[in-house]
Design a protein around this motif. Structure first.
Motif, PDB file in Angstrom:
ATOM      1  N   HIS A 180     -55.327  32.605  13.894  1.00  0.00           N
ATOM      2  CA  HIS A 180     -55.192  34.046  14.075  1.00  0.00           C
ATOM      3  C   HIS A 180     -55.011  34.388  15.537  1.00  0.00           C
ATOM      4  O   HIS A 180     -54.213  35.252  15.904  1.00  0.00           O
ATOM      5  CB  HIS A 180     -56.416  34.759  13.501  1.00  0.00           C
ATOM      6  CG  HIS A 180     -56.368  36.245  13.642  1.00  0.00           C
ATOM      7  ND1 HIS A 180     -56.802  36.909  14.772  1.00  0.00           N
ATOM      8  CD2 HIS A 180     -55.926  37.209  12.792  1.00  0.00           C
ATOM      9  CE1 HIS A 180     -56.633  38.207  14.610  1.00  0.00           C
ATOM     10  NE2 HIS A 180     -56.106  38.424  13.422  1.00  0.00           N
ATOM     11  N   GLY A 181     -55.775  33.754  16.394  1.00  0.00           N
ATOM     12  CA  GLY A 181     -55.626  33.946  17.833  1.00  0.00           C
ATOM     13  C   GLY A 181     -56.602  34.926  18.438  1.00  0.00           C
ATOM     14  O   GLY A 181     -56.875  34.875  19.639  1.00  0.00           O
ATOM     15  N   LEU A 201     -52.345  40.861  14.051  1.00  0.00           N
ATOM     16  CA  LEU A 201     -51.759  39.530  13.870  1.00  0.00           C
ATOM     17  C   LEU A 201     -50.883  39.091  15.033  1.00  0.00           C
ATOM     18  O   LEU A 201     -50.205  38.070  14.938  1.00  0.00           O
ATOM     19  CB  LEU A 201     -50.932  39.520  12.579  1.00  0.00           C
ATOM     20  CG  LEU A 201     -51.659  39.995  11.313  1.00  0.00           C
ATOM     21  CD1 LEU A 201     -50.674  40.086  10.149  1.00  0.00           C
ATOM     22  CD2 LEU A 201     -52.823  39.089  10.966  1.00  0.00           C
ATOM     23  N   GLU A 202     -50.894  39.825  16.143  1.00  0.00           N
ATOM     24  CA  GLU A 202     -49.918  39.566  17.207  1.00  0.00           C
ATOM     25  C   GLU A 202     -50.127  38.239  17.917  1.00  0.00           C
ATOM     26  O   GLU A 202     -49.214  37.742  18.574  1.00  0.00           O
ATOM     27  CB  GLU A 202     -49.936  40.708  18.229  1.00  0.00           C
ATOM     28  CG  GLU A 202     -51.247  40.891  18.957  1.00  0.00           C
ATOM     29  CD  GLU A 202     -51.218  42.108  19.871  1.00  0.00           C
ATOM     30  OE1 GLU A 202     -50.139  42.417  20.385  1.00  0.00           O
ATOM     31  OE2 GLU A 202     -52.276  42.725  20.058  1.00  0.00           O
ATOM     32  N   ARG A 203     -51.293  37.622  17.812  1.00  0.00           N
ATOM     33  CA  ARG A 203     -51.535  36.333  18.471  1.00  0.00           C
ATOM     34  C   ARG A 203     -51.513  35.165  17.496  1.00  0.00           C
ATOM     35  O   ARG A 203     -51.868  34.044  17.880  1.00  0.00           O
ATOM     36  CB  ARG A 203     -52.875  36.362  19.213  1.00  0.00           C
ATOM     37  CG  ARG A 203     -52.959  37.415  20.307  1.00  0.00           C
ATOM     38  CD  ARG A 203     -51.895  37.242  21.366  1.00  0.00           C
ATOM     39  NE  ARG A 203     -51.898  38.329  22.351  1.00  0.00           N
ATOM     40  CZ  ARG A 203     -50.859  38.696  23.059  1.00  0.00           C
ATOM     41  NH1 ARG A 203     -49.702  38.065  22.908  1.00  0.00           N
ATOM     42  NH2 ARG A 203     -50.949  39.689  23.924  1.00  0.00           N
ATOM     43  N   CYS A 204     -51.115  35.402  16.249  1.00  0.00           N
ATOM     44  CA  CYS A 204     -51.012  34.300  15.296  1.00  0.00           C
ATOM     45  C   CYS A 204     -49.998  33.264  15.796  1.00  0.00           C
ATOM     46  O   CYS A 204     -48.912  33.613  16.267  1.00  0.00           O
ATOM     47  CB  CYS A 204     -50.574  34.817  13.923  1.00  0.00           C
ATOM     48  SG  CYS A 204     -51.900  35.523  12.937  1.00  0.00           S
ATOM     49  N   TRP A 211     -60.236  27.407  18.250  1.00  0.00           N
ATOM     50  CA  TRP A 211     -60.039  28.633  19.032  1.00  0.00           C
ATOM     51  C   TRP A 211     -60.495  29.853  18.234  1.00  0.00           C
ATOM     52  O   TRP A 211     -61.182  30.727  18.765  1.00  0.00           O
ATOM     53  CB  TRP A 211     -58.574  28.764  19.427  1.00  0.00           C
ATOM     54  CG  TRP A 211     -58.247  30.019  20.180  1.00  0.00           C
ATOM     55  CD1 TRP A 211     -57.506  31.082  19.739  1.00  0.00           C
ATOM     56  CD2 TRP A 211     -58.644  30.354  21.513  1.00  0.00           C
ATOM     57  NE1 TRP A 211     -57.422  32.048  20.704  1.00  0.00           N
ATOM     58  CE2 TRP A 211     -58.106  31.623  21.808  1.00  0.00           C
ATOM     59  CE3 TRP A 211     -59.397  29.692  22.486  1.00  0.00           C
ATOM     60  CZ2 TRP A 211     -58.309  32.261  23.031  1.00  0.00           C
ATOM     61  CZ3 TRP A 211     -59.597  30.321  23.716  1.00  0.00           C
ATOM     62  CH2 TRP A 211     -59.058  31.592  23.978  1.00  0.00           C
ATOM     63  N   ASP A 212     -60.139  29.893  16.962  1.00  0.00           N
ATOM     64  CA  ASP A 212     -60.579  30.999  16.114  1.00  0.00           C
ATOM     65  C   ASP A 212     -62.087  30.964  15.876  1.00  0.00           C
ATOM     66  O   ASP A 212     -62.754  32.003  15.870  1.00  0.00           O
ATOM     67  CB  ASP A 212     -59.862  30.941  14.763  1.00  0.00           C
ATOM     68  CG  ASP A 212     -58.454  31.532  14.798  1.00  0.00           C
ATOM     69  OD1 ASP A 212     -58.107  32.202  15.795  1.00  0.00           O
ATOM     70  OD2 ASP A 212     -57.711  31.320  13.828  1.00  0.00           O
ATOM     71  N   LEU A 213     -62.625  29.786  15.670  1.00  0.00           N
ATOM     72  CA  LEU A 213     -64.055  29.655  15.367  1.00  0.00           C
ATOM     73  C   LEU A 213     -64.925  30.029  16.558  1.00  0.00           C
ATOM     74  O   LEU A 213     -66.047  30.528  16.392  1.00  0.00           O
ATOM     75  CB  LEU A 213     -64.366  28.227  14.920  1.00  0.00           C
ATOM     76  CG  LEU A 213     -63.572  27.714  13.709  1.00  0.00           C
ATOM     77  CD1 LEU A 213     -63.958  26.275  13.402  1.00  0.00           C
ATOM     78  CD2 LEU A 213     -63.791  28.595  12.493  1.00  0.00           C
ATOM     79  N   THR A 214     -64.406  29.824  17.747  1.00  0.00           N
ATOM     80  CA  THR A 214     -65.192  30.102  18.948  1.00  0.00           C
ATOM     81  C   THR A 214     -65.538  31.576  19.079  1.00  0.00           C
ATOM     82  O   THR A 214     -66.596  31.931  19.620  1.00  0.00           O
ATOM     83  CB  THR A 214     -64.423  29.610  20.191  1.00  0.00           C
ATOM     84  OG1 THR A 214     -64.328  28.178  20.135  1.00  0.00           O
ATOM     85  CG2 THR A 214     -65.128  29.988  21.482  1.00  0.00           C
ATOM     86  N   SER A 215     -64.692  32.455  18.589  1.00  0.00           N
ATOM     87  CA  SER A 215     -64.956  33.889  18.725  1.00  0.00           C
ATOM     88  C   SER A 215     -66.289  34.286  18.092  1.00  0.00           C
ATOM     89  O   SER A 215     -67.058  35.063  18.665  1.00  0.00           O
ATOM     90  CB  SER A 215     -63.818  34.704  18.100  1.00  0.00           C
ATOM     91  OG  SER A 215     -62.629  34.552  18.830  1.00  0.00           O
TER      92      SER A 215
END
Length: 299
Positions: A180-181, A201-204, A211-215
C-alpha cells in the motif's frame, strides 16, 4: 487573506476547472479536507481529490490501482467510472471517486485484514505499478521547510542521506509484493457491513511488505496510539511480526522521519504547527528521551 486561505482558494479554482473539463458540475461542492491533498464532496456521491503540483503520474497510477483492486474484488476506494482521469490543471492532478458507504475508523485488526488481502495478490500485468520509494518528496519538503533554521534543515538533509544508506543495506526479509505504501490506521476503514476498505492508494507499488507492517508498529511503539494488545492482535491477524526482523529499526526510523517532514510541510502553510516540527526533530535527535513520543497529529 491568510496563506492557508490562499491554498484553499487555489484548490477550489483547480476543482472548478477540472470538473468542467471532465463533464462534471462542481456546483454545490463542499470542502472535506485541506491537507496533503484537498478533498471535496460533489453532489451525487462523488469525491474529488486535488493533488499538490507535480503529482499527475502518481494520480494516474492511483486510478489504475483502484480499478485493478476492484477487478480483483479487493475492497478499496473506487474511482468514478466513465471519466478519463486524472485531469491536470496548472500542474495539479484532479481525480474523482465514489463516496464511501457508512463506515467507521479502522483498527489494528482492520489494517491487518486489508494488508493480508493486498499482499497476497499477484502484481498487476496490464500497467506499471512502479517500485516503492520510501524517500519520495522528502528532499523537496526539507527544501521548502522555511519555518525551520538552516541548521535544522542541514541536519535533516544529513539524516536523509544516512537513512538512504541504511535502506540500501536492508537485510533479507519477506518476498516483495504489492504494498500500500502508507498503511496506517487512518487509511483503512470498516464499513457497516464489516468490510476493511483501503483508502489513499497513491503510494501503492512493489516493495517489501515490511514497509506496510512498520506503520502499525510505529503507531504502537513510537506514538503509543494503540496498545500493545492491539499490536498483538495485528500480528496474529496478519501472520508476521515486523519488529522481530533485523531491518525493522531502519524502516521505523524512515517512517518517523517521513512524519516529521510532513509536519514541516504543513508548518509552512500553517505556522501554528511550527513548534510540533521542532519538537519532533528534538525527539529524532535523541534529545527528549526514549519512545513512545507524545507527538501531536498535524492535518
Amino acid at each position: 487573506m491568510t496563506q492557508i486561505s490562499n491554498v484553499e482558494t487555489a484548490a477550489w479554482a483547480i476543482l472548478d476547472a477540472a470538473s468542467r473539463r471532465a463533464g462534471l458540475d462542481p456546483s454545490g461542492a463542499e470542502l472535506m479536507r485541506l491537507g496533503e491533498n484537498s478533498l471535496f464532496r460533489l453532489p451525487g456521491g462523488i469525491v474529488a481529490r486535488v493533488s499538490r503540483p507535480g503529482q499527475a503520474a502518481a494520480a494516474a497510477r492511483e486510478v489504475a490501482v483502484a480499478r485493478w483492486l476492484e477487478a480483483n474484488h479487493v475492497p478499496a476506494v473506487q474511482a468514478w467510472p466513465d471519466i478519463d482521469q486524472p485531469v491536470e490543471v496548472d500542474g495539479r492532478a484532479v481525480t474523482w471517486w465514489q463516496e464511501l458507504p457508512p463506515h467507521r475508523p479502522g483498527t489494528a485488526l482492520t489494517v491487518a485484514t486489508a494488508l493480508r488481502r493486498l499482499h497476497d495478490l499477484p502484481p498487476p500485468t496490464d500497467f506499471d505499478i512502479g517500485c516503492l520509494d520510501p524517500f519520495v518528496r522528502l528532499a523537496e519538503r526539507i527544501d521548502r521547510a522555511t519555518t525551520l533554521t538552516e541548521a535544522d534543515r542541514t541536519w535533516m538533509r544529513t539524516h536523509l542521506s544516512e537513512l538512504k544508506t541504511r535502506y540500501a543495506g536492508l537485510p533479507e526479509g519477506l518476498s516483495e509484493t504489492v504494498v500500500h505504501g502508507d498503511a496506517w490506521i487512518g487509511n483503512v476503514v470498516s464499513t457497516d457491513d464489516g468490510e476493511a476498505v483501503l483508502l489513499d492508494l497513491e503510494r501503492c507499488s512493489i516493495g517489501p511488505p515490511e514497509w506496510d507492517l512498520t506503520s502499525t508498529a510505529v503507531k504502537a511503539f513510537t506514538l503509543a496510539g494503540i496498545t500493545a494488545a492491539d499490536y498483538i492482535t495485528f500480528v496474529r491477524a496478519y501472520g508476521h511480526d515486523v519488529t522481530s526482523w533485523s531491518g525493522f529499526e531502519t524502516l521505523r526510523d524512515i517512517r518517523e522521519f517521513r512524519m516529521t517532514c510532513m509536519a514541516a510541510q504543513v508548518a509552512v502553510e500553517n505556522s501554528a504547527r511550527h513548534d510540533e516540527v521542532v519538537l519532533r526533530l528534538a525527539y529524532l535527535r535523541g534529545e527528549r528521551g526514549p519512545r513512545p513520543w507524545p507527538w501531536t497529529p498535524v492535518p
